[in-house]
Scaffold this active site. Sequence first.
Site, PDB file in Angstrom:
ATOM      1  CG  ASP A   1     -65.316  42.910  44.069  1.00  0.00           C
ATOM      2  OD1 ASP A   1     -65.885  42.026  44.729  1.00  0.00           O
ATOM      3  OD2 ASP A   1     -64.478  42.663  43.168  1.00  0.00           O
TER       4      ASP A   1
ATOM      5  CE1 TYR B   1     -59.394  40.527  41.301  1.00  0.00           C
ATOM      6  CE2 TYR B   1     -60.751  42.051  42.540  1.00  0.00           C
ATOM      7  CZ  TYR B   1     -60.632  40.966  41.695  1.00  0.00           C
ATOM      8  OH  TYR B   1     -61.773  40.347  41.242  1.00  0.00           O
TER       9      TYR B   1
ATOM     10  CE  LYS C   1     -64.234  38.997  43.972  1.00  0.00           C
ATOM     11  NZ  LYS C   1     -63.442  40.197  43.686  1.00  0.00           N
TER      12      LYS C   1
ATOM     13  CG  HIS D   1     -61.119  35.170  43.094  1.00  0.00           C
ATOM     14  ND1 HIS D   1     -60.170  36.124  43.367  1.00  0.00           N
ATOM     15  CD2 HIS D   1     -61.739  35.585  41.969  1.00  0.00           C
ATOM     16  CE1 HIS D   1     -60.241  37.069  42.449  1.00  0.00           C
ATOM     17  NE2 HIS D   1     -61.178  36.771  41.586  1.00  0.00           N
TER      18      HIS D   1
HETATM   19  P1  NAP Z   1     -65.814  46.570  33.753  1.00  0.00           P
HETATM   20  O1  NAP Z   1     -66.213  47.316  34.980  1.00  0.00           O
HETATM   21  O2  NAP Z   1     -66.849  46.061  32.816  1.00  0.00           O
HETATM   22  O3  NAP Z   1     -64.823  47.430  32.870  1.00  0.00           O
HETATM   23  C1  NAP Z   1     -63.741  48.143  33.398  1.00  0.00           C
HETATM   24  C2  NAP Z   1     -63.049  48.829  32.210  1.00  0.00           C
HETATM   25  O4  NAP Z   1     -63.961  49.707  31.548  1.00  0.00           O
HETATM   26  C3  NAP Z   1     -61.888  49.673  32.661  1.00  0.00           C
HETATM   27  O5  NAP Z   1     -60.892  49.551  31.666  1.00  0.00           O
HETATM   28  C4  NAP Z   1     -62.435  51.094  32.682  1.00  0.00           C
HETATM   29  O6  NAP Z   1     -61.425  52.023  32.381  1.00  0.00           O
HETATM   30  C5  NAP Z   1     -63.483  51.052  31.584  1.00  0.00           C
HETATM   31  N1  NAP Z   1     -64.646  51.910  31.875  1.00  0.00           N
HETATM   32  C6  NAP Z   1     -65.283  52.065  33.060  1.00  0.00           C
HETATM   33  N2  NAP Z   1     -66.331  52.899  32.919  1.00  0.00           N
HETATM   34  C7  NAP Z   1     -66.366  53.272  31.630  1.00  0.00           C
HETATM   35  C8  NAP Z   1     -67.213  54.124  30.876  1.00  0.00           C
HETATM   36  N3  NAP Z   1     -68.233  54.754  31.446  1.00  0.00           N
HETATM   37  N4  NAP Z   1     -66.954  54.275  29.548  1.00  0.00           N
HETATM   38  C9  NAP Z   1     -65.902  53.636  28.966  1.00  0.00           C
HETATM   39  N5  NAP Z   1     -65.060  52.819  29.629  1.00  0.00           N
HETATM   40  C10 NAP Z   1     -65.291  52.635  30.952  1.00  0.00           C
HETATM   41  O7  NAP Z   1     -64.929  45.301  34.122  1.00  0.00           O
HETATM   42  P2  NAP Z   1     -64.150  44.713  35.379  1.00  0.00           P
HETATM   43  O8  NAP Z   1     -63.229  45.722  35.943  1.00  0.00           O
HETATM   44  O9  NAP Z   1     -63.612  43.431  34.947  1.00  0.00           O
HETATM   45  O10 NAP Z   1     -65.317  44.407  36.436  1.00  0.00           O
HETATM   46  C11 NAP Z   1     -65.606  45.194  37.567  1.00  0.00           C
HETATM   47  C12 NAP Z   1     -65.027  44.611  38.851  1.00  0.00           C
HETATM   48  O11 NAP Z   1     -65.478  43.263  39.011  1.00  0.00           O
HETATM   49  C13 NAP Z   1     -63.491  44.466  38.878  1.00  0.00           C
HETATM   50  O12 NAP Z   1     -62.821  45.680  39.074  1.00  0.00           O
HETATM   51  C14 NAP Z   1     -63.335  43.470  40.018  1.00  0.00           C
HETATM   52  O13 NAP Z   1     -63.484  44.121  41.271  1.00  0.00           O
HETATM   53  C15 NAP Z   1     -64.505  42.525  39.745  1.00  0.00           C
HETATM   54  N6  NAP Z   1     -64.084  41.332  38.955  1.00  0.00           N
HETATM   55  C16 NAP Z   1     -64.234  40.096  39.528  1.00  0.00           C
HETATM   56  C17 NAP Z   1     -63.834  38.945  38.854  1.00  0.00           C
HETATM   57  C18 NAP Z   1     -63.997  37.613  39.494  1.00  0.00           C
HETATM   58  O14 NAP Z   1     -63.415  36.619  39.013  1.00  0.00           O
HETATM   59  N7  NAP Z   1     -64.757  37.501  40.550  1.00  0.00           N
HETATM   60  C19 NAP Z   1     -63.316  39.046  37.543  1.00  0.00           C
HETATM   61  C20 NAP Z   1     -63.207  40.310  36.972  1.00  0.00           C
HETATM   62  C21 NAP Z   1     -63.618  41.441  37.687  1.00  0.00           C
HETATM   63  P3  NAP Z   1     -61.143  53.357  33.285  1.00  0.00           P
HETATM   64  O15 NAP Z   1     -60.744  52.902  34.635  1.00  0.00           O
HETATM   65  O16 NAP Z   1     -60.059  54.034  32.545  1.00  0.00           O
HETATM   66  O17 NAP Z   1     -62.435  54.145  33.273  1.00  0.00           O
END
Ligand code: NAP
Length: 330
Positions: free
Chosen positions: A60, A65, A95, A128
């Site tokens: 994604d 980004y 997006k 987005h």
């Molecule tokens: P997430 O996946 O819930 O959390 C990511 C965070 O958690 C990072 O800081 C990561 O750090 C940490 N993490 C990952 N695995 C872990 C584990 N097993 N234990 C402890 N910490 C852990 O949140 P997100 O990045 O917001 O969501 C995922 C993806 O969704 C994004 O990367 C993006 O592609 C997409 N997104 C889309 C939108 C939208 O508006 N459409 C908004 C936000 C996100 P480390 O890297 O250090 O492990």
Amino acid sequence: MDGCLEASLSPLSIPEYVLGCSGRRMPLLGFGTAASPPVGSQLTKTAILQAIELGYRHFDTASLYRTEQPLGEAILEAIAVGLIKSRDELFITSKLWCSDAHGELVLPALQRSLKNLRLEYLDLYLIHWPVSSKPGIYEFPIKQEDFLAMDFKAVWKAMEDCQRLGLTKSIGVSNFSCKKLGDILAFAKIPPAVNQVELNPLWQQKKLREFCKANGILLTAYAPLGAQGTIWGSNRVLECELLKEIAKQKGKTVAQICLRWAYEQGISILVKSFNKDRMKSNLEIFNWSLSQEDVKKINDIPQSRLCSGQDYISKYGPFNTTQELWDGEI
Ligand code: NAP
């Protein structure tokens, strides 16, 4: 779950969902590339290559980004070193940013994304956020005075044209409420295949899940772990006492409990980790399950949004309050 393929026996193989409109198979656990604070291209590329090596096949990205380019480079390298045979083995989502969310700017924006990614087509292209901003300005956060109401009909028609041209296999939206999805469905010739939103045990989106299921839209979870450490998330999910208790009992991590729970809700999930051990453990959720009792306890967790969408609120734009942005679904 409709469209879901069976998980195969290997613990690391990821179940897939066949998107009705295109027949493309979307791996139900995908890899997020939005790092906060942002990291360099090389680090992103290395993390993506490690992810491909570990078995992730769904990636994604978004023009916002700035990870399209490193993702494109990682794909080329993954093919060159034999991790995958061709791009067709991957499912790539990108997006449309708010300043390109104007009828005549959608196709050029997608073409730019494809150029950054060095791809001929996307698997999924999403709007987005349900708001536009002044064309030509690529800034985040968007200035208050730059917000504009989106012409949903014109933008969605342009998205449909992108799919008809074969530049994306499917189209969808992100951060849309039931109300806004309903508005799109009322005139869409091609309905949105996906709605990508915040979803985790602390914000379970029950109403949206039902709405999407009833309308054949696949809901995709972002911030499934609460996006700890990012500017949009918090540590509230990973620090939730109930989740910690369940994790301890089952000998799993809290992250695995969150991901397994989301998977059992019949949705798709995006999780971001650039740490190889966490990337690997986040994949290990397909050969065990939660008990009915655990699921019931998780379903009873008091609900509140972590990602409020505050950055999209402006007294000059279409949404003056978060109530308006989410149509009261908060
Ligand atoms: P997430 O996946 O819930 O959390 C990511 C965070 O958690 C990072 O800081 C990561 O750090 C940490 N993490 C990952 N695995 C872990 C584990 N097993 N234990 C402890 N910490 C852990 O949140 P997100 O990045 O917001 O969501 C995922 C993806 O969704 C994004 O990367 C993006 O592609 C997409 N997104 C889309 C939108 C939208 O508006 N459409 C908004 C936000 C996100 P480390 O890297 O250090 O492990």
